[in-house]
Design an enzyme around this catalytic site. Structure first.
Site, PDB file in Angstrom:
ATOM      1  N   LYS A 165       1.576  -1.533   0.074  1.00  0.00           N
ATOM      2  CA  LYS A 165      -0.002  -0.615   0.247  1.00  0.00           C
ATOM      3  C   LYS A 165       0.721   1.104  -0.166  1.00  0.00           C
ATOM      4  CE  LYS A 165      -0.857   3.056   2.741  1.00  0.00           C
ATOM      5  NZ  LYS A 165      -0.336   3.935   3.941  1.00  0.00           N
ATOM      6  N   THR A 176       4.795   6.032   3.486  1.00  0.00           N
ATOM      7  CA  THR A 176       3.706   5.964   4.524  1.00  0.00           C
ATOM      8  C   THR A 176       3.680   4.575   2.977  1.00  0.00           C
ATOM      9  OG1 THR A 176       3.048   7.494   5.284  1.00  0.00           O
ATOM     10  CG2 THR A 176       1.342   5.434   4.622  1.00  0.00           C
ATOM     11  N   GLU A 259      -0.228  10.380  -5.171  1.00  0.00           N
ATOM     12  CA  GLU A 259      -1.342  11.238  -4.692  1.00  0.00           C
ATOM     13  C   GLU A 259      -1.286  12.036  -6.228  1.00  0.00           C
ATOM     14  OE1 GLU A 259      -1.836  11.614  -0.453  1.00  0.00           O
ATOM     15  OE2 GLU A 259       0.016  12.553  -0.915  1.00  0.00           O
ATOM     16  N   ASN A 381      -3.163  17.221  -0.609  1.00  0.00           N
ATOM     17  CA  ASN A 381      -2.308  17.653   0.858  1.00  0.00           C
ATOM     18  C   ASN A 381      -3.225  18.449   1.688  1.00  0.00           C
ATOM     19  OD1 ASN A 381      -0.955  14.954   0.892  1.00  0.00           O
ATOM     20  ND2 ASN A 381      -0.614  15.368  -1.238  1.00  0.00           N
ATOM     21  N   THR A 386      -8.587  18.906   6.671  1.00  0.00           N
ATOM     22  CA  THR A 386      -9.513  20.225   7.415  1.00  0.00           C
ATOM     23  C   THR A 386     -10.924  19.244   7.577  1.00  0.00           C
ATOM     24  OG1 THR A 386      -8.419  21.061   5.544  1.00  0.00           O
ATOM     25  CG2 THR A 386      -8.539  22.138   7.937  1.00  0.00           C
TER      26      THR A 386
END
Lengths: 386, 386
Positions: A165, A176, A259, A381, A386
């Protein structure tokens, strides 16, 4: 391979998706690489201790949705507790379990949910389904990452299967990024560690999405020894090649799923003075925001590539350097009159791009993988928590 | 100060704006810092030679619109030729002239235009107007950058004035920071170099927009000696403070004008083991894309800040670390229950943000300046193509 996997929805992920994976297998030698980020997560610290004392393992437990990082003493106790729960349920030693987490930093694990989830996952243990397992460890991944192959050495068949992953916070020394590879060969622990180190350097340690190394990166290779094939000094290269194939495919999937990425970019550095230099040069290009945005904009901007190399302050003589984007030679000691429209079309029409850089200083080469930097990266990102 | 400046439109910039600046002044000691990028531009290479042999200079010439970088032997000849033309016109030695360029990489200077432009700029020499000069060296800057101050030491007045450029690379391959500071104090060359080095480390060498160092970065300090004030070991600190003030203001303007930036972020690192560590920590945060996008998203994401520090692999004990965003303590050895809404509002409502990180390892501190990473950055660097 006699490998079982069970997954469950513990409610750690707000989405309610699968977030616990337990894997159970015969007692096996293993090699595990853990992040060097000094803000390392509790499970990483825990696994480091296990690695010191334990030569064989027979289970792993992974939760997604919470990284158990920057969680202090309580976090460390929780990581150990996860191993304990699994060990109790499987009736094995606690030290035979490695623990992994991925997700939000700085929040304590909801241990009641985790405990329930692990119990359910153990209840669900069944023949390993790679895709289902890969799904259970996803966070911001847009697709599950798994790959398998088999080979024959000395007339004996063996298998290698892996899941991974990762999508953001990806940079060498892992990120990550979690990856678990299982093989059924018989192999010495020391030989397995050597082969894995070789492979990890050229795969998971040679990829970049955003230059950010994570607190939880882990890469595990397990050899169950169920096959008749014994790996020795004579056939180790053949085995390492297959291991490399699986690791590389998984690593490339991570970059591809970077991403916001629209392009997987392979940077081949040739004729460097040393392997270290070749890797550094590849990494410098891979990490340059100006290069990555140019790739997003389909711009064969050679100035940004060479300037990123120059930033290493190595005494590279750019009047010897050759640079190709795809098949287009665009710099050869000096700017070259090249088919710019063709090069732009190449960048526009391909989601896998190759850059070849010849330094003409020696015999060493390295390949680094990165992706482009896009609006979507900023969106993901800037709007994550938020 | 008896400093003259002349500008002209040579037609190097496609926009037709001013693109040549010539400055003429009394023979003066100087200190010049040049990029260490090994793909250094021809004028940088030329100035390095001058720096070796020449203690005093009396003129500089700057062109914008073309970086004269990656231009080989011809580029080097052209840089020298620019010095020659200025020297002939001003009737000084060629070695008394420093040459600077900024603009596109990999294109030869149109020397006929450059020569005409220099001639006109010399004809236009007049009392130095900071704003006009600052405009002539702009490339993608959105505003001209200049600052001046004066001080009194030992009852004697002195002045420091400076101009700078840097921000954008809207035109592919444009990437540069130039700064010129003039003072009228009397000062030894060695003392000036010491003071300038101190100042440049804490200002122009402590700013980041996108982690990309250019081929043309240059910073020049000139002391004409016209004032009665002599700088010596006793008063050097007071002088250095004023020099720091000017350099810092100019450096901060560059970050503020960073490509697509909406926020100037000041990162104060306290209680580090050494200055090097403090600077490295500040830089690691400043360069993190995850941190920079979080700032754009008004997200007090402390995990990304600490994780960027952890990526240095230093043995920092995070259970001692304290982190403030503005006045909000958000991490103190462990996650803190803080007023998240207040912190988000602080990020939203301010274009100048302060981060304070206490490492509790020693006495050293450093401040690093950076900006956020935005959609506009990607747009500027990806969309301006072909």
């Amino acid at each position: 391979m006699d490998i079982k996997a069970g997954i469950s929805k513990a409610g750690i992920k707000p989405s309610g998706d699968y977030d616990i994976l337990v894997m159970s297998f015969p007692s096996s030698v293993y090699s595990v690489f853990l992040t060097q980020n000094s803000l390392s997560a509790a499970p990483v610290q825990y696994d480091r201790m296990v690695r010191e004392i334990q030569d064989e393992i027979s289970a792993i437990v992974v939760n997604s949705g919470n990284a158990n990082a920057a969680t202090g003493e309580e976090g460390l106790r929780n990581a150990e507790r996860m191993a304990e729960i699994v060990a109790d349920l499987l009736d094995i030693d606690k030290e035979e379990v490695l623990v992994f987490s991925t997700g939000v930093i700085g929040v304590q694990l909801p241990m009641d949910k985790v405990e329930k989830g692990i119990k359910e996952a153990v209840k669900n243990l069944e023949r390993w389904d790679l895709e289902r397992s890969a799904r259970a460890i996803m966070t911001t991944d847009s697709f599950p990452k798994f790959y398998q192959t088999s080979g024959m050495i000395d007339g004996k068949t063996f298998h290698i299967k892996g899941i991974a992953k990762g999508a953001g916070m990806i940079h060498p020394n892992m990120a990550t990024m979690l990856a678990y590879i299982f093989t059924d060969v018989k192999i010495d622990k020391s030989l397995l560690e050597k082969a894995s180190k070789l492979v990890v350097e050229r795969t998971f340690n040679s990829i970049d999405v955003d230059g950010c190394e994570s607190t939880n990166d882990s890469f595990l290779v397990v050899a169950t020894g169920e096959s008749d094939l014994e790996i020795n000094d004579k056939n180790k290269i053949e085995f390492a090649k297959k291991l490399y194939e699986v690791a590389l495919q998984l690593a490339k999937m991570i970059v591809k799923d970077g991403e916001g990425a629209t392009k997987l970019i392979q940077i081949n550095v040739h004729n460097a003075e040393s392997k270290e230099e070749a890797k550094e040069v590849g990494q410098a290009i891979a990490r340059s925001n100006l290069f990555k945005t140019a790739m997003f904009g389909n711009d064969p901007n050679w100035g940004r590539i060479l300037s990123a190399v120059g930033q290493l302050h190595r005494d590279i003589d750019f009047s010897n350097v050759k640079l190709y984007i795809g098949d287009y030679l665009i710099y050869s000691g000096e700017p070259v009159d090249y088919d710019r429209e063709g090069a732009v079309r190449y960048l526009k029409e391909n989601s896998e791009i190759t850059i070849d850089l010849y330094l003409e200083r020696g015999e060493s080469e390295w390949t680094y993988y990165t992706c482009d930097l896009t609006y979507r990266y900023v969106e993901i990102n800037a709007e994550y928590t938020t």
